[in-house]
Design a protein around this motif. Structure first.
Motif, PDB file in Angstrom:
ATOM      1  N   SER A  52     -13.447   0.658   5.863  1.00  0.00           N
ATOM      2  CA  SER A  52     -14.407   1.472   5.127  1.00  0.00           C
ATOM      3  C   SER A  52     -15.518   2.017   6.005  1.00  0.00           C
ATOM      4  O   SER A  52     -16.258   2.903   5.576  1.00  0.00           O
ATOM      5  N   ASP A  53     -15.674   1.492   7.222  1.00  0.00           N
ATOM      6  CA  ASP A  53     -16.857   1.851   7.998  1.00  0.00           C
ATOM      7  C   ASP A  53     -16.600   2.364   9.395  1.00  0.00           C
ATOM      8  O   ASP A  53     -17.526   2.882  10.036  1.00  0.00           O
ATOM      9  N   VAL A  54     -15.392   2.253   9.930  1.00  0.00           N
ATOM     10  CA  VAL A  54     -15.101   2.748  11.274  1.00  0.00           C
ATOM     11  C   VAL A  54     -13.819   3.577  11.217  1.00  0.00           C
ATOM     12  O   VAL A  54     -12.794   3.082  10.729  1.00  0.00           O
ATOM     13  N   PRO A  55     -13.847   4.825  11.685  1.00  0.00           N
ATOM     14  CA  PRO A  55     -12.638   5.651  11.612  1.00  0.00           C
ATOM     15  C   PRO A  55     -11.648   5.321  12.720  1.00  0.00           C
ATOM     16  O   PRO A  55     -11.988   4.688  13.721  1.00  0.00           O
ATOM     17  N   HIS A  56     -10.395   5.776  12.517  1.00  0.00           N
ATOM     18  CA  HIS A  56      -9.347   5.765  13.547  1.00  0.00           C
ATOM     19  C   HIS A  56      -8.909   4.374  13.980  1.00  0.00           C
ATOM     20  O   HIS A  56      -8.358   4.214  15.056  1.00  0.00           O
ATOM     21  N   VAL A  57      -9.169   3.355  13.184  1.00  0.00           N
ATOM     22  CA  VAL A  57      -8.708   2.016  13.551  1.00  0.00           C
ATOM     23  C   VAL A  57      -7.834   1.468  12.435  1.00  0.00           C
ATOM     24  O   VAL A  57      -7.985   1.820  11.259  1.00  0.00           O
ATOM     25  N   ARG A  58      -6.905   0.609  12.820  1.00  0.00           N
ATOM     26  CA  ARG A  58      -6.089  -0.137  11.864  1.00  0.00           C
ATOM     27  C   ARG A  58      -6.507  -1.604  11.949  1.00  0.00           C
ATOM     28  O   ARG A  58      -6.689  -2.146  13.030  1.00  0.00           O
ATOM     29  N   PHE A  59      -6.622  -2.219  10.794  1.00  0.00           N
ATOM     30  CA  PHE A  59      -7.291  -3.507  10.688  1.00  0.00           C
ATOM     31  C   PHE A  59      -6.466  -4.406   9.777  1.00  0.00           C
ATOM     32  O   PHE A  59      -5.875  -3.953   8.794  1.00  0.00           O
ATOM     33  N   THR A  60      -6.399  -5.684  10.102  1.00  0.00           N
ATOM     34  CA  THR A  60      -5.743  -6.651   9.229  1.00  0.00           C
ATOM     35  C   THR A  60      -6.744  -7.149   8.196  1.00  0.00           C
ATOM     36  O   THR A  60      -7.684  -7.876   8.524  1.00  0.00           O
ATOM     37  N   ASP A  61      -6.550  -6.721   6.966  1.00  0.00           N
ATOM     38  CA  ASP A  61      -7.396  -7.162   5.869  1.00  0.00           C
ATOM     39  C   ASP A  61      -7.134  -8.651   5.642  1.00  0.00           C
ATOM     40  O   ASP A  61      -5.999  -9.069   5.410  1.00  0.00           O
ATOM     41  N   HIS A  62      -8.188  -9.470   5.695  1.00  0.00           N
ATOM     42  CA  HIS A  62      -8.021 -10.913   5.603  1.00  0.00           C
ATOM     43  C   HIS A  62      -7.937 -11.440   4.170  1.00  0.00           C
ATOM     44  O   HIS A  62      -7.937 -12.656   3.965  1.00  0.00           O
ATOM     45  N   TRP A  63      -7.852 -10.557   3.207  1.00  0.00           N
ATOM     46  CA  TRP A  63      -7.594 -10.967   1.833  1.00  0.00           C
ATOM     47  C   TRP A  63      -6.085 -11.150   1.689  1.00  0.00           C
ATOM     48  O   TRP A  63      -5.323 -10.182   1.664  1.00  0.00           O
ATOM     49  N   ILE A  64      -5.644 -12.392   1.589  1.00  0.00           N
ATOM     50  CA  ILE A  64      -4.219 -12.721   1.485  1.00  0.00           C
ATOM     51  C   ILE A  64      -3.817 -12.600   0.021  1.00  0.00           C
ATOM     52  O   ILE A  64      -4.349 -13.308  -0.842  1.00  0.00           O
ATOM     53  N   ARG A  65      -2.853 -11.694  -0.272  1.00  0.00           N
ATOM     54  CA  ARG A  65      -2.473 -11.417  -1.663  1.00  0.00           C
ATOM     55  C   ARG A  65      -0.959 -11.477  -1.836  1.00  0.00           C
ATOM     56  O   ARG A  65      -0.202 -11.206  -0.907  1.00  0.00           O
ATOM     57  N   ARG A  66      -0.557 -11.759  -3.059  1.00  0.00           N
ATOM     58  CA  ARG A  66       0.877 -11.778  -3.356  1.00  0.00           C
ATOM     59  C   ARG A  66       1.448 -10.363  -3.269  1.00  0.00           C
ATOM     60  O   ARG A  66       2.504 -10.127  -2.680  1.00  0.00           O
ATOM     61  N   LEU A  67       0.741  -9.394  -3.879  1.00  0.00           N
ATOM     62  CA  LEU A  67       1.160  -7.994  -3.854  1.00  0.00           C
ATOM     63  C   LEU A  67       0.025  -7.166  -3.267  1.00  0.00           C
ATOM     64  O   LEU A  67      -1.144  -7.342  -3.632  1.00  0.00           O
ATOM     65  N   LEU A  68       0.354  -6.246  -2.369  1.00  0.00           N
ATOM     66  CA  LEU A  68      -0.662  -5.475  -1.662  1.00  0.00           C
ATOM     67  C   LEU A  68      -0.815  -4.083  -2.253  1.00  0.00           C
ATOM     68  O   LEU A  68       0.175  -3.446  -2.631  1.00  0.00           O
ATOM     69  N   PRO A  69      -2.043  -3.585  -2.315  1.00  0.00           N
ATOM     70  CA  PRO A  69      -2.259  -2.185  -2.696  1.00  0.00           C
ATOM     71  C   PRO A  69      -1.951  -1.275  -1.507  1.00  0.00           C
ATOM     72  O   PRO A  69      -1.739  -1.758  -0.385  1.00  0.00           O
ATOM     73  N   PRO A  70      -1.944   0.049  -1.706  1.00  0.00           N
ATOM     74  CA  PRO A  70      -1.770   0.951  -0.560  1.00  0.00           C
ATOM     75  C   PRO A  70      -2.889   0.737   0.453  1.00  0.00           C
ATOM     76  O   PRO A  70      -4.048   0.517   0.078  1.00  0.00           O
ATOM     77  N   PRO A  71      -2.596   0.771   1.741  1.00  0.00           N
ATOM     78  CA  PRO A  71      -3.646   0.566   2.753  1.00  0.00           C
ATOM     79  C   PRO A  71      -4.623   1.729   2.789  1.00  0.00           C
ATOM     80  O   PRO A  71      -4.305   2.846   2.379  1.00  0.00           O
ATOM     81  N   LEU A  72      -5.820   1.477   3.278  1.00  0.00           N
ATOM     82  CA  LEU A  72      -6.815   2.526   3.435  1.00  0.00           C
ATOM     83  C   LEU A  72      -6.394   3.494   4.530  1.00  0.00           C
ATOM     84  O   LEU A  72      -5.749   3.118   5.508  1.00  0.00           O
ATOM     85  N   ASP A  73      -6.799   4.738   4.371  1.00  0.00           N
ATOM     86  CA  ASP A  73      -6.519   5.772   5.363  1.00  0.00           C
ATOM     87  C   ASP A  73      -7.373   5.515   6.603  1.00  0.00           C
ATOM     88  O   ASP A  73      -8.609   5.519   6.509  1.00  0.00           O
ATOM     89  N   PRO A  74      -6.777   5.312   7.783  1.00  0.00           N
ATOM     90  CA  PRO A  74      -7.579   5.005   8.979  1.00  0.00           C
ATOM     91  C   PRO A  74      -8.537   6.113   9.406  1.00  0.00           C
ATOM     92  O   PRO A  74      -9.470   5.862  10.154  1.00  0.00           O
ATOM     93  N   SER A  75      -8.326   7.338   8.923  1.00  0.00           N
ATOM     94  CA  SER A  75      -9.185   8.442   9.375  1.00  0.00           C
ATOM     95  C   SER A  75     -10.469   8.549   8.577  1.00  0.00           C
ATOM     96  O   SER A  75     -11.343   9.354   8.916  1.00  0.00           O
TER      97      SER A  75
END
Length: 718
Positions: free
Chosen positions: A407-430
């Motif tokens: 949400s705060d830095v563009p152009h990076v891919r990040f491992t979201d540390h919220w461990i979930r059974r089902l994942l939502p669509p990932p955030l747009d890195p741009s």
């Protein structure tokens, strides 16, 4: 004394806008008037609306006494294998000099980054083995109107996600405008620069360096001046505590029990203390250090709240899509795995091992440590084609931890540390942006090292300081000022208004125009301040100077502030202003000379003011040089271009005058004085048609301007 330490994206005002007219050197035509421009330009200054005023914001980093640290080199002889493995980790590479033989960056001649808002372009190049960043502005025909270049002193960031670059000059640390985004292999503006382009002047304070290197030594009471900066990343003692006692015991041959009481092993700490060792850097927000402490007073083994309080917008707890680059604890705390057990950072991470050196299946094995015990059948994963036990290398992470943007830095891919059974669509890195665009005020809440809301209310004085800093640096919504006053007065009524809270309350009162109340608070702060602390003296002196128009009363407070810390830029700038108001121009000039001598590349407004004073005493050559220098440092400082061009025009240097006036035109095409200056230049070149064109434009912008009308009448017969 404690202070609010700024987050990585800083937007701190360093002074009030003011235009106290000073007579210019003799000019052939009075289009140009030198004005006293206040405020040393520095990192994170937020553009202000006309008439808006703001006191400087202190980043009160302190230099502690001897802490018993010995440095990583004393650890290596006994822990050679661990040290060698650690050197490959991102933390060990979080800060250091630029080395061309290890540089992942790509340098291409055509790779200019355009900053549309101010029509500036940036490029990073290699020069003699150094990384140099260039800034230019082009005219309408693509010609170069302006250029500025600086060499990177240090690289900040391991390169796992980004590499940014710092300038260190005489201990002053600022950030450069371009960042290398490693994952997308591209250059772009540094995080936050699209919202506020600080160019080469964004201040890098103690909190930022604290999390990228071994313990730095600051110049007390300055915002971004350091006595010592280790040119390497994080070392052993950041996680294991000061090693002096441990080294002494080992070198003396002393037999030590297991666990060794002379050094901290974070994996053996209680859960909250173990998490605090990581969250001293990985819990990002508005940090308010406890009274009497500083960031580097934290010791592994403590709870984070023993040293500081960290405030974050409540939406980071409530909004499932808020994924910050340093949101690990907040996201992890949402996980059932965390809530139902004893999970810590070290349950999954191997701190001494580089990610690329981990054994195959490392993270999946960490998941299976718990989940095999939880499954009587031994079938952990129901995915089709899953191997024995249900997870291959990365399989658990790939399905249960989102890999996307932040949400705060563009152009990076990040491992979201919220461990979930089902994942939502990932955030747009741009799309990562650090600023809040919604004008609705946010609620700040204290976060613990465990990533949870604090269970007890924070001290109201600390909350007041947090809201003021959040207003200054992240979300300039007036409602926060009201909250500062509410919390500050609550602290005062309870007898809990510590020094930082008192100054926050005073500044909020001033923002609301309550000058008497602000002055009363600052007078008390001066009385209570330690004898070495200059900040209350600066704030009170600035109030007397600006709001009371009493430079004689302000002077002793400002002199005290400068005497206590000569590198205190804000105090020296205000002192020079007070001296000018009192007619003590030579003393004001001396103050500005000291300022630009210490920081020659960071204060264009000081150079401009210095030029005005030099011109007033008749030193036209010195004035011209200082006006030129001011314009070189800030392409938008239009008066610097106009004054420099006017002085060049006076002595017949028409090409130099033209270049200066063209820079002014690019920066302020609708300023009448720009067209008046170009008209004078055209007349000097006998270009009557051009002179008429600029005078006509001047009259469109300033109808009835008598000088323009007089010149046009003079042209009628030509």
């Amino acid at each position: 004394m404690a202070g609010v330490t700024p987050p990585s994206v800083s937007a701190v005002d360093t002074g009030w806008s003011r235009a106290a007219a000073i007579r210019s050197p003799a000019r052939p035509f009075p289009f140009l008037l030198a004005v006293w421009i206040l405020g040393a330009a520095g990192c994170g200054e937020t553009p202000q609306e006309a008439g808006e005023t703001s006191l400087p914001s202190p980043d009160l980093a302190r230099t502690p006494g001897e802490m018993g640290y010995v440095g990583r080199d004393r650890c290596t002889p006994c822990h050679e294998a661990v040290a060698a493995s650690w050197e490959g980790t991102p933390k060990a590479r979080a800060l250091g000099p630029f080395r061309v033989d290890r540089a992942p960056e790509v340098f291409a001649a055509e790779s200019w980054v355009h900053q549309p808002g101010d029509n500036l372009r940036y490029q990073a190049r290699l020069s003699g083995g150094n990384l140099v960043q260039h800034e230019i502005r082009l005219d309408g025909d693509g010609g170069e109107l302006y250029q500025r270049s600086h060499t990177a002193s240090l690289v900040i960031g391991s390169g796992q996600a980004t590499r940014s670059y710092l300038i260190v000059e005489n201990g002053t640390v600022t950030q450069m405008p371009l960042t290398w985004y490693s994952q997308s292999r591209r250059w772009d503006m540094s995080p936050g620069y699209h919202e506020a382009n600080d160019r080469f002047g964004r201040r890098i304070g103690g909190e930022c360096l604290y999390c990228h290197t071994d313990l730095v030594t600051t110049e007390p009471f300055t915002q971004n001046v350091f006595r010592e900066i280790p040119d390497q990343g994080i070392g052993c003692e950041r996680c294991h505590g000061p090693g002096e006692e441990h080294v002494r015991a080992r070198e003396s041959g002393m037999e030590l029990p297991d666990p060794d009481p002379t050094v901290v092993n974070p994996s053996r700490l209680p859960r909250e203390e173990a998490m605090a060792a990581c969250q001293q850097c990985h819990l990002a927000g508005v940090t308010v250090v406890n009274p009497g402490q500083e960031l580097r007073d934290f010791r592994p083994g403590q709870r984070l709240a023993e040293n500081r309080r960290v405030f974050v917008p409540e939406l980071q707890f409530d909004d499932p899509d808020w994924v910050g680059i340093d949101s690990h604890p907040l996201r992890l705390a949402r996980s059932a795995c965390f809530q139902g057990g004893a999970l810590t950072c070290m349950s999954c991470h191997a701190p001494h091992t580089a990610p690329q050196d981990l054994e195959s299946g490392h993270y999946a094995a960490r998941c299976l440590n718990c989940h095999l015990e939880m499954s009587p059948s031994g079938a952990v994963c129901g995915r089709d084609g899953a191997p024995e036990h249900g997870a291959s290398d990365g399989g658990c992470v790939g399905c249960h931890m989102s890999q996307g943007g932040t949400s705060d830095v563009p152009h990076v891919r990040f491992t979201d540390h919220w461990i979930r059974r089902l994942l939502p669509p990932p955030l747009d890195p741009s799309r990562g942006r650090p600023a809040f665009d919604d004008p609705t005020p946010l609620e700040l809440v204290e976060a613990t090292a465990l990533g949870l809301r604090a269970s007890t209310p924070p001290p109201p004085a600390s909350l007041a300081a947090a809201y003021l800093h959040f207003w200054e640096t992240m979300h300039r919504v007036p409602a926060y000022i009201t909250r500062v006053v509410t919390e500050g007065e609550r602290a005062r009524s309870q007898g809990l208004l510590h020094a930082d809270g008192r100054m926050a309350l005073a500044r909020a009162r001033l923002e609301r125009g309550e000058v008497d109340e602000a002055q009363e608070l600052l007078v008390q702060a001066v009385k209570e301040a330690p004898p070495e602390d200059p900040w209350p003296h600066l704030l009170l002196g600035a109030l007397l100077l600006e709001r009371r128009d009493a430079p004689d009363q302000a002077l002793p407070f400002l002199q005290t502030a400068v005497s206590r810390q000569p590198r205190f830029v804000e105090a020296r700038t205000k002192l020079a202003e007070a001296l000018v108001d009192l007619g003590r121009h030579s003393e004001a000039e001396s103050q500005l000379e000291a300022l630009v001598e210490a920081d020659p590349n960071q204060h264009p407004r000081a150079w401009f003011n210095l030029a005005v004073l030099r011109g007033m005493r008749g030193d036209e050559d010195a004035a011209r040089d200082a006006f030129r220098r001011a314009g070189e440092l800030d392409p938008d400082l239009v008066q610097a271009h106009l004054q420099y061009g006017g002085l060049e025009l006076d002595r017949g240097a028409l090409e130099a005058a033209d270049a200066a006036f063209q820079r002014a035109l690019a920066a302020a095409p609708d300023l009448p004085a720009v067209h008046g200056s170009l008209a004078l230049l055209a007349l000097a070149r006998n270009q009557d048609a051009q002179a008429r064109r600029h005078l006509a434009r001047l009259l469109e912008l300033d109808p009835g301007n008598p000088q323009a009308l007089e010149l046009l009448r003079g042209l009628e017969g030509r």
